[in-house]
Design an enzyme around this catalytic site. Structure first.
Site, PDB file in Angstrom:
ATOM      1  N   GLY A  69       0.834  -1.201   0.000  1.00 58.32           N
ATOM      2  CA  GLY A  69       0.000   0.000   0.000  1.00 58.32           C
ATOM      3  C   GLY A  69       0.864   1.244   0.000  1.00 58.32           C
ATOM      4  O   GLY A  69       2.013   1.214  -0.467  1.00 58.32           O
ATOM      5  N   SER A  70       0.336   2.323   0.563  1.00 57.21           N
ATOM      6  CA  SER A  70       1.046   3.598   0.519  1.00 57.21           C
ATOM      7  C   SER A  70       2.190   3.621   1.530  1.00 57.21           C
ATOM      8  O   SER A  70       2.206   2.853   2.499  1.00 57.21           O
ATOM      9  CB  SER A  70       0.075   4.737   0.839  1.00 57.21           C
ATOM     10  OG  SER A  70      -0.376   4.580   2.176  1.00 57.21           O
ATOM     11  N   GLY A  73       2.662   2.124   5.393  1.00 59.75           N
ATOM     12  CA  GLY A  73       3.866   1.392   5.807  1.00 59.75           C
ATOM     13  C   GLY A  73       4.522   2.028   7.022  1.00 59.75           C
ATOM     14  O   GLY A  73       5.029   1.330   7.902  1.00 59.75           O
ATOM     15  N   GLU A 124       5.778  -3.415   0.848  1.00 60.95           N
ATOM     16  CA  GLU A 124       5.833  -3.075  -0.574  1.00 60.95           C
ATOM     17  C   GLU A 124       4.993  -1.820  -0.721  1.00 60.95           C
ATOM     18  O   GLU A 124       3.777  -1.889  -0.802  1.00 60.95           O
ATOM     19  CB  GLU A 124       5.282  -4.264  -1.372  1.00 60.95           C
ATOM     20  CG  GLU A 124       5.836  -4.342  -2.767  1.00 60.95           C
ATOM     21  CD  GLU A 124       4.946  -3.625  -3.737  1.00 60.95           C
ATOM     22  OE1 GLU A 124       5.240  -2.438  -3.995  1.00 60.95           O
ATOM     23  OE2 GLU A 124       3.980  -4.216  -4.204  1.00 60.95           O
TER      24      GLU A 124
HETATM   25  C1  UN1 Z   1       1.339  -3.226  -7.524  1.00 67.32           C
HETATM   26  O1  UN1 Z   1       0.999  -2.263  -8.209  1.00 67.32           O
HETATM   27  O2  UN1 Z   1       1.172  -3.224  -6.275  1.00 67.32           O
HETATM   28  O3  UN1 Z   1       4.780  -5.140 -12.049  1.00 67.32           O
HETATM   29  C2  UN1 Z   1       1.877  -4.491  -8.087  1.00 67.32           C
HETATM   30  C3  UN1 Z   1       3.580  -4.863 -12.080  1.00 67.32           C
HETATM   31  C4  UN1 Z   1       2.614  -5.898 -11.561  1.00 67.32           C
HETATM   32  C5  UN1 Z   1       2.448  -5.806 -10.092  1.00 67.32           C
HETATM   33  C6  UN1 Z   1       2.158  -4.436  -9.554  1.00 67.32           C
HETATM   34  N1  UN1 Z   1       3.084  -7.200 -11.923  1.00 67.32           N
HETATM   35  O4  UN1 Z   1       3.156  -3.817 -12.509  1.00 67.32           O
END
Ligand code: UN1
Length: 502
Positions: free
Chosen positions: A234-235, A239, A256
């Site tokens: 998320g944002s 996080g 992430e």
């Molecule tokens: C995301 O936007 O959280 O590489 C994941 C990409 C995708 C996954 C994005 N396979 O754009």
């Protein structure tokens, strides 16, 4: 719209009771219509779910890993059989164009396949011991309960990256999806339960659970001491709230978070390729990927031509319902998102930017939905607004003189997820990929910043959070490492020559 959603949910095995009569109203970003009223879990429900999950883990950790892989294989089969229904539901609930909704389910299938193979390769090292008659080795062992918090923009694939690996690694999962996409989560859970039923008695119930709800429910997952790993997408703001809480209880987190991804285009680049790569990167998924291209850094000798071509192509992108054939840009997820886009554009103007596009689209046809004309903003410099992530289709364009300057500019943002260079010059490409090149977790040559395959580790540095999910050795996040020294001799030598004779 509602009938369509109900038909899909029926086909996917989500009961009427699970999706209606609850307090969490679900709206399709396509037209703003309500498509569900999902039941919300309480904090107590979450705590009970974590206890059940831990009990499931205690059983599952002893099932041999290749047998655990069999469950994920069956789940992959369910996904294959229902790819178009789930993909369609993703389109309806998250507003993605159909091919991207289907692509998201394909990403789930791919990670299942990957995890099945991995289930026979969760290998540790054998290490030379300095002591005679001793052997050292490491084992990777199941970790515990894995909590997964996912975002609206990849409502099912990112959960699958985590859970497919977590399950073959011997863990149990508890999922708190985005409040904006609870229906796809329920549908995914229903497919998982079908796989579980086919798998039979070796799998404990509650191996994977989904709990819909708001921030308090998510927080209960973050704070629970039995959650060994918390994986959150998320944002950066989210996080910042989650990371320290997990750290305070010495839990593990896998973050992430935001990206602010740039593409550098050099004088030798194939401009045709670059235009296509930038268009998909910046405006695909209506700019709502964490890997979306948000900045273009083009050499001054080609900047004007490239930006002019991009701007023309941008203006011709078909905006519309993601369900209509030919649509390339669907809606933003909600009004708040559209408002953020407008604020960013206003700030960009104040900072000297020249804005093309960015206005509301299709307001008459869809008064309760939020479509935006993709924006291109020619910026005089990398100002404050350019350095922040706005989750919308805005591409800022910048110019550079030397490659060193371009790389410095690309790295001079708080985030570090994805990056790319378009060049036909080997020296430039290798410099970009080198230690003094891009500082991101993902660095590409002659392809854009988004649309990564599952085989590579996915994630990034700095405010992106440092986590790596999906391929390569990301599975190690979901296991604990034990170092074992075995003495098969008849004496007891101590390491480092230490003597302790009794
Ligand atoms: C995301 O936007 O959280 O590489 C994941 C990409 C995708 C996954 C994005 N396979 O754009």
């Amino acid at each position: 719209m509602t009938t369509q959603v109900n038909d899909l949910l029926n086909a996917l095995g989500v009961s009427e009771a699970a999706r209606s009569g609850g307090t969490l109203a679900v709206r399709s970003p396509i037209d703003g219509a309500q498509i569900g009223a999902v039941h919300e879990a309480t904090v107590a429900d979450m705590q009970a779910a974590i206890a059940r999950s831990h009990a499931a883990f205690l059983v599952w950790r002893n099932v041999p890993a290749p047998k655990r892989g069999e469950l994920v294989r069956l789940f992959g089969e369910e996904l294959r059989a229902h790819k178009s229904e789930l993909g369609q539901l993703v389109a309806l609930e998250a507003g993605k164009v159909t091919s991207e909704g289907d692509g998201e389910v394909q990403e789930m299938i791919d990670i299942c396949d990957f995890a099945v193979g991995l289930s026979r390769q969760l290998c540790g090292l054998t290490i030379a011991s300095e002591r005679p008659g001793h052997r050292m080795m490491e084992q990777w062992l199941p970790l515990g309960v894995v909590g997964i918090i996912s975002a609206f923009n990849f409502p099912v694939a990112v959960w699958a990256w985590n859970s497919a690996l977590a399950l073959v690694c011997g863990n149990a999962c508890v999922w708190k999806p985005s409040e904006k996409t609870p229906l796809t989560a329920l549908a995914t859970q229903a497919l998982f339960e079908r796989a579980l039923a086919r798998y039979g008695a070796d799998a404990p119930a509650h191996l994977s659970q989904v709990l819909n709800g708001g921030a308090a429910v998510g927080e209960a997952l973050v704070e629970h001491p039995k959650v060994a790993l918390l994986s959150a997408t998320g944002s950066t703001r989210m996080g910042r709230a989650v990371g320290p809480k997990v750290a305070a209880r010495f839990g593990r987190s896998l973050l992430e978070l935001g990206g602010n991804n740039a593409i550098i285009v050099t004088p030798s680049a194939d401009l045709e390729l670059a235009v296509r790569g930038i268009l998909f990167g910046a405006y695909g998924t209506a700019g709502q990927r964490c890997t979306t291209t948000r900045r273009l850094i083009a050499h001054e000798s080609i900047h004007d031509e490239l930006v002019a071509r991009l701007d023309r192509a941008r203006a011709s992108l078909k905006i519309g319902s993601p369900l209509e054939a030919g649509t390339l840009v669907g809606p933003l997820i909600d009004k708040a998102s559209f408002d953020h886009m407008q604020q960013a554009l206003q700030q960009a103007r104040a900072e000297g930017g020249e804005v093309s596009g960015g206005t509301r689209a299709l307001a008459e046809q869809y008064p309760n939905a939020w479509y935006a004309v993709p924006a291109l903003v020619r910026m005089p410099a990398q100002t404050q607004v350019v350095r922040q992530e706005t989750f919308a289709p805005i591409l800022y364009t910048l110019r550079y003189k030397t490659l060193d300057e371009a790389i410095a500019m690309q790295n001079d943002v708080p985030q570090g997820l994805s990056s790319a260079i378009f060049t036909n010059d080997l020296r430039e490409a290798e410099t970009f990929l080198s230690a003094s090149g891009s500082d991101c977790g993902i660095a590409n040559v002659n392809i854009g910043t988004s649309g990564a395959e599952i085989g590579g580790a996915f994630g990034g540095e700095k405010e992106t959070g440092g986590g790596r999910e999906s391929g390569s050795d990301a599975w190690r996040n979901y296991m604990r490492r034990a170092t074992n020294t075995v003495n098969y001799s008849r004496s007891l030598p101590l390491a480092q020559g230490v003597k302790f004779d009794v």
